[in-house]
Scaffold this motif. Structure first.
Motif, PDB file in Angstrom:
ATOM      1  N   ARG A   1       0.850  -1.203   0.000  1.00  0.00           N
ATOM      2  CA  ARG A   1       0.000   0.000   0.000  1.00  0.00           C
ATOM      3  C   ARG A   1       0.885   1.252   0.000  1.00  0.00           C
ATOM      4  O   ARG A   1       0.599   2.228  -0.685  1.00  0.00           O
ATOM      5  N   GLU A   2       1.983   1.205   0.748  1.00  0.00           N
ATOM      6  CA  GLU A   2       2.900   2.350   0.828  1.00  0.00           C
ATOM      7  C   GLU A   2       3.531   2.666  -0.531  1.00  0.00           C
ATOM      8  O   GLU A   2       3.780   3.825  -0.850  1.00  0.00           O
ATOM      9  N   GLN A   3       3.777   1.639  -1.324  1.00  0.00           N
ATOM     10  CA  GLN A   3       4.342   1.884  -2.659  1.00  0.00           C
ATOM     11  C   GLN A   3       3.342   2.608  -3.557  1.00  0.00           C
ATOM     12  O   GLN A   3       3.736   3.473  -4.341  1.00  0.00           O
ATOM     13  N   PHE A   4       2.063   2.259  -3.449  1.00  0.00           N
ATOM     14  CA  PHE A   4       1.055   2.987  -4.222  1.00  0.00           C
ATOM     15  C   PHE A   4       1.025   4.456  -3.799  1.00  0.00           C
ATOM     16  O   PHE A   4       0.941   5.346  -4.645  1.00  0.00           O
ATOM     17  N   ILE A   5       1.096   4.706  -2.501  1.00  0.00           N
ATOM     18  CA  ILE A   5       1.096   6.087  -2.000  1.00  0.00           C
ATOM     19  C   ILE A   5       2.336   6.820  -2.488  1.00  0.00           C
ATOM     20  O   ILE A   5       2.256   7.963  -2.950  1.00  0.00           O
TER      21      ILE A   5
ATOM     22  N   GLU B   1       4.114   6.277  -5.176  1.00  0.00           N
ATOM     23  CA  GLU B   1       4.002   6.549  -6.611  1.00  0.00           C
ATOM     24  C   GLU B   1       3.192   7.806  -6.894  1.00  0.00           C
ATOM     25  O   GLU B   1       3.498   8.549  -7.821  1.00  0.00           O
ATOM     26  N   GLN B   2       2.151   8.052  -6.092  1.00  0.00           N
ATOM     27  CA  GLN B   2       1.327   9.244  -6.316  1.00  0.00           C
ATOM     28  C   GLN B   2       2.116  10.530  -6.127  1.00  0.00           C
ATOM     29  O   GLN B   2       1.758  11.555  -6.683  1.00  0.00           O
ATOM     30  N   GLY B   3       3.197  10.478  -5.364  1.00  0.00           N
ATOM     31  CA  GLY B   3       4.002  11.663  -5.120  1.00  0.00           C
ATOM     32  C   GLY B   3       5.083  11.923  -6.156  1.00  0.00           C
ATOM     33  O   GLY B   3       5.743  12.956  -6.111  1.00  0.00           O
ATOM     34  N   LEU B   4       5.254  11.009  -7.097  1.00  0.00           N
ATOM     35  CA  LEU B   4       6.287  11.160  -8.120  1.00  0.00           C
ATOM     36  C   LEU B   4       5.728  11.895  -9.332  1.00  0.00           C
ATOM     37  O   LEU B   4       4.687  11.514  -9.867  1.00  0.00           O
TER      38      LEU B   4
END
Length: 82
Positions: free
Chosen positions: A32-36, A38-41
């Motif tokens: 889940r943290e990886q999805f979050i 990615e949204q910041g990139l």
């Protein structure tokens, strides 16, 4: 199943739980943290496919002109073509 029954839209933060659930049911590639993260990139873009207001699949890409790299993609098994 008709492809016109689906709509594609940019993913938003509220979609992360559904995207994580779909990913986990297919291949459990990301946390889940990886999805979050990615949204910041700035180079990362995520899109979801919806049917009747429910997310059926997603794609996460990196747009690095002139290329696009697929980082993650998954579709609910019940929504796949056979």
């Amino acid at each position: 199943m008709n492809s016109s029954d689906y709509s594609i839209r940019p993913a938003v933060h509220d979609d992360i739980d559904s995207m994580y659930m779909i990913d986990s049911s297919c291949h459990a590639q990301w946390t889940r943290e990886q999805f979050i993260h990615e949204q910041g990139l700035s180079l990362s873009h995520a899109f979801v496919a919806e049917k009747d207001g429910n997310i059926a699949g997603f794609i996460v890409i990196w747009y690095i002109p002139p290329e696009v790299q697929i980082q993650n993609i998954a579709v609910l098994s019940s929504c796949r073509r056979t």
